[in-house]
Design a protein around this motif. Structure first.
Motif, PDB file in Angstrom:
ATOM      1  N   LEU A   1       0.957  -1.234   0.047  1.00  0.00           N
ATOM      2  CA  LEU A   1       0.061   0.170   0.120  1.00  0.00           C
ATOM      3  C   LEU A   1       0.776   1.267   0.060  1.00  0.00           C
ATOM      4  N   ILE A   2       1.909   1.277   0.680  1.00  0.00           N
ATOM      5  CA  ILE A   2       2.645   2.538   0.935  1.00  0.00           C
ATOM      6  C   ILE A   2       3.658   2.607  -0.241  1.00  0.00           C
ATOM      7  N   GLY A   3       3.974   1.637  -0.905  1.00  0.00           N
ATOM      8  CA  GLY A   3       4.747   1.514  -1.841  1.00  0.00           C
ATOM      9  C   GLY A   3       4.495   1.535  -3.147  1.00  0.00           C
ATOM     10  N   ALA A   4       2.939   1.438  -3.263  1.00  0.00           N
ATOM     11  CA  ALA A   4       2.198   1.173  -4.574  1.00  0.00           C
ATOM     12  C   ALA A   4       2.732   2.403  -5.719  1.00  0.00           C
ATOM     13  N   ARG A   5       2.940   1.872  -6.888  1.00  0.00           N
ATOM     14  CA  ARG A   5       3.217   2.771  -7.842  1.00  0.00           C
ATOM     15  C   ARG A   5       2.421   2.432  -9.076  1.00  0.00           C
ATOM     16  N   GLY A   6       1.829   3.879  -9.815  1.00  0.00           N
ATOM     17  CA  GLY A   6       1.016   3.671 -10.935  1.00  0.00           C
ATOM     18  C   GLY A   6      -0.105   3.167 -10.752  1.00  0.00           C
ATOM     19  N   ASN A   7      -0.932   2.813 -12.035  1.00  0.00           N
ATOM     20  CA  ASN A   7      -2.270   2.145 -11.825  1.00  0.00           C
ATOM     21  C   ASN A   7      -2.102   0.599 -11.457  1.00  0.00           C
TER      22      ASN A   7
END
Length: 563
Positions: free
Chosen positions: A91-97
């Motif tokens: 969650l805290i490191g999510a990148r892009g769609n």
């Protein structure tokens, strides 16, 4: 054959994260190359890798804590501990769609496997239920679900897992096969994929992650998932491309899509997030909001990046804000699906101290990296921002003297990847504004860099802030709560009133002359401060213009630039 777990426990989660990260690392470039939906910006594989890397790091941290005696059973966290860490890290490191959707898939699994009544380990039935909830929650997180995407692949995996009998290995195999079959059919469901002759990149990444799940539970690598396939695949063997591109030009993405990708973490209550969804849905597309329990990851494509960030400010506390400008004629141009890896010629990447400035820089065409007070970006974040800019030439503006070495390290890393990078040592966001104002992508790179460097160097900068503690300064001893006026990085004025201190700083700067005053007003400034400063310029300094920007929650109460 190596010993593998017969059930899904904490060790299986750890093994899954490690194997999935390795697999995505091998497949990253291939997945990037087929990324045509929702935007052909060639980064789906990279975003999935970075998201999974954050999840794996969080899981390793949980194991390290238990090995150090931080848990009830040294060296062995529970399944709930591991899946919660995996979901939170994603969650805290999510990148892009794609990364945002993957984070919600992992969170959905964690909600089943880490519930109050969750067992110490999951059997095949439990794993199937977790995959079902993951697919459903991911679909709910997307404002307007589209078939033929990773959502379709996830649903197919859950359907197959739910119909499977046996242990966790059998359920994981069924989920993988179901996902693999659905991936092969994505071009039949989404015209842009059919036109480009590829399968969905996010779905391809999910199949890779599920293959790693099979390997972690059985010790065997599933068939049909080499890092680089033998060539174009038909539907029966699909792992990355379909047999042949079609010639239906009506299916090609048309120009006019949103210009910016905006991503941020948000601390907010559920009710505020519900209102935020409605507002962002009206502003743009590709809206994905994932998370819960007060922490959310927000992803949207918009034309007005500043409005998207301001919506987050109204909902709660946004941070780790990333604003990326899709290159003109790149992501939304006709035929973009055929050449998703094509780079723009030149881009600007800038570190900015507030949400308002992030929007301002993005509207000017720059990729903005937000630096909140006490949260300076690391070199890896700058490297990712440069990669996201997807350009052959990049101008990097650190906008902070203390970030110069960090920016230099990032520049060296991306130079090794073949990108031409020029680092302009801007020490303040107002110097960056001056540099960006003279930026002309059409002229020669060296000439553009010289012009931007000259404009930044000709801009004196100041900031007005409030002292947090007693300290020695160039202007004497200050006490906690004193208002400090810094000129070119050194304390020049110590006062009690913010507006009066700002006026003193402005007079000191304009004593040496100037043609343009730039004011960046933070949230903590009095409403009247900009008006007072503008009036001082009009009354006391003829032929000097003033421009005012709202900086949002920036580190300093006020930034002043004089060109």
């Amino acid at each position: 054959m190596p010993q593998v777990p017969q059930t899904f426990d904490a060790l299986a989660v750890r093994a899954w994260c490690g194997l999935a990260l390795d697999a995505l690392g091998r497949a990253r470039e291939e997945i990037d190359a087929i990324n045509v939906y929702p935007v052909a910006d060639g980064d789906t594989g990279t975003n999935l890798y970075l998201t999974l890397e954050s999840a794996a790091t969080a899981v390793e941290a949980v194991f390290a804590g238990h090995e150090a005696g931080g848990g009830g059973d040294p060296g062995r966290p529970t399944l709930a501990d591991a899946v919660r860490a995996m979901a939170h890290g994603a969650l805290i490191g999510a990148r892009g769609n794609s990364g945002t959707i993957l984070a919600q898939l992992l969170r959905g699994m964690a909600q089943v496997l880490a519930g109050d009544d969750a067992p110490a380990h999951a059997d095949g039935t439990g794993l199937g239920l977790a995959l079902r909830h993951a697919a459903d929650s991911a679909r709910q997180a997307v404002a307007h679900p589209v078939e033929g995407t990773v959502l379709t692949v996830a649903s197919a995996a859950a359907d197959a897992a739910g119909s499977a009998d046996g242990d966790c290995g059998a359920v994981a195999r069924a989920a993988y096969e179901g996902a693999r079959t659905a991936l092969a059919e994505t071009p039949d469901r989404l015209d842009v994929l059919r036109q480009a002759g590829v399968v969905d990149a996010g779905g391809r990444g999910l199949v890779t992650v599920l293959a790693a799940l099979v390997e972690s539970l059985t010790g065997e690598t599933p068939r049909g998932l080499a890092a680089r396939g033998p060539g174009p695949h038909t539907r029966t063997g699909a792992v990355h491309t379909v047999a042949a591109p079609c010639a239906d030009d009506d299916a090609v993405p048309q120009p006019g899509g949103p210009a910016f990708e905006v991503i941020y973490l948000l601390e907010a209550e559920d009710a505020a997030v519900a209102r935020l969804r409605e507002r962002l849905d009206a502003l743009g597309d590709s809206l994905v909001v994932v998370g819960g329990d007060g922490l959310w990851n927000v992803h949207v494509h918009v034309d007005d990046a500043g409005a998207a960030v301001e919506a987050g400010v109204e909902a709660g506390r946004p941070y780790r804000i990333r604003i990326t400008h899709f290159g003109t004629g790149d992501a939304h141009a006709p035929g973009a699906g055929r050449t998703p890896a094509e780079r723009v010629q030149r881009a600007v990447v800038a570190v900015v101290p507030g949400e308002g400035l992030a929007g301002l820089y993005a509207q000017a065409g720059a990729t903005a990296v937000l630096a909140r007070p006490g949260e300076p970006p690391a070199s890896g974040e700058l490297v990712h921002a440069v990669r996201r800019a997807h350009a052959r030439e990049v101008v990097l503006l650190p906008n902070d003297a203390e970030l110069r070495h960090t920016a230099a390290a990032a520049a060296e890393q991306v130079r090794a990847e073949g990108v031409r990078v020029a680092l302009i040592p801007t020490r303040s966001a107002v110097q960056g504004i001056a540099a960006l104002a003279v930026h002309e992508p059409e002229r020669r790179f060296d000439e553009d860099v010289v012009a931007m460097t000259s404009a930044a160097g000709a801009t004196r900068y100041a900031e007005v802030t409030v002292a947090e503690r007693q300290s020695w300064t160039m202007a004497g001893i200050c006490q906690a709560g004193d208002v400090l006026g810094l000129v070119d990085g050194d304390v020049a004025v110590i006062g009690q009133d913010l507006t009066e201190t700002a006026l003193a700083v402005l007079d000191r700067m304009l004593a040496a002359g100037g043609e343009l005053v730039t004011l960046v007003v933070g949230d903590g400034a009095p409403q009247s401060v900009a008006e007072r400063l503008e009036a001082r310029v009009r009354e006391g300094y003829l032929a000097v213009d003033t421009v005012v920007h709202h900086g949002g929650r920036q580190g300093s109460v006020l930034l002043i630039g004089v060109e």
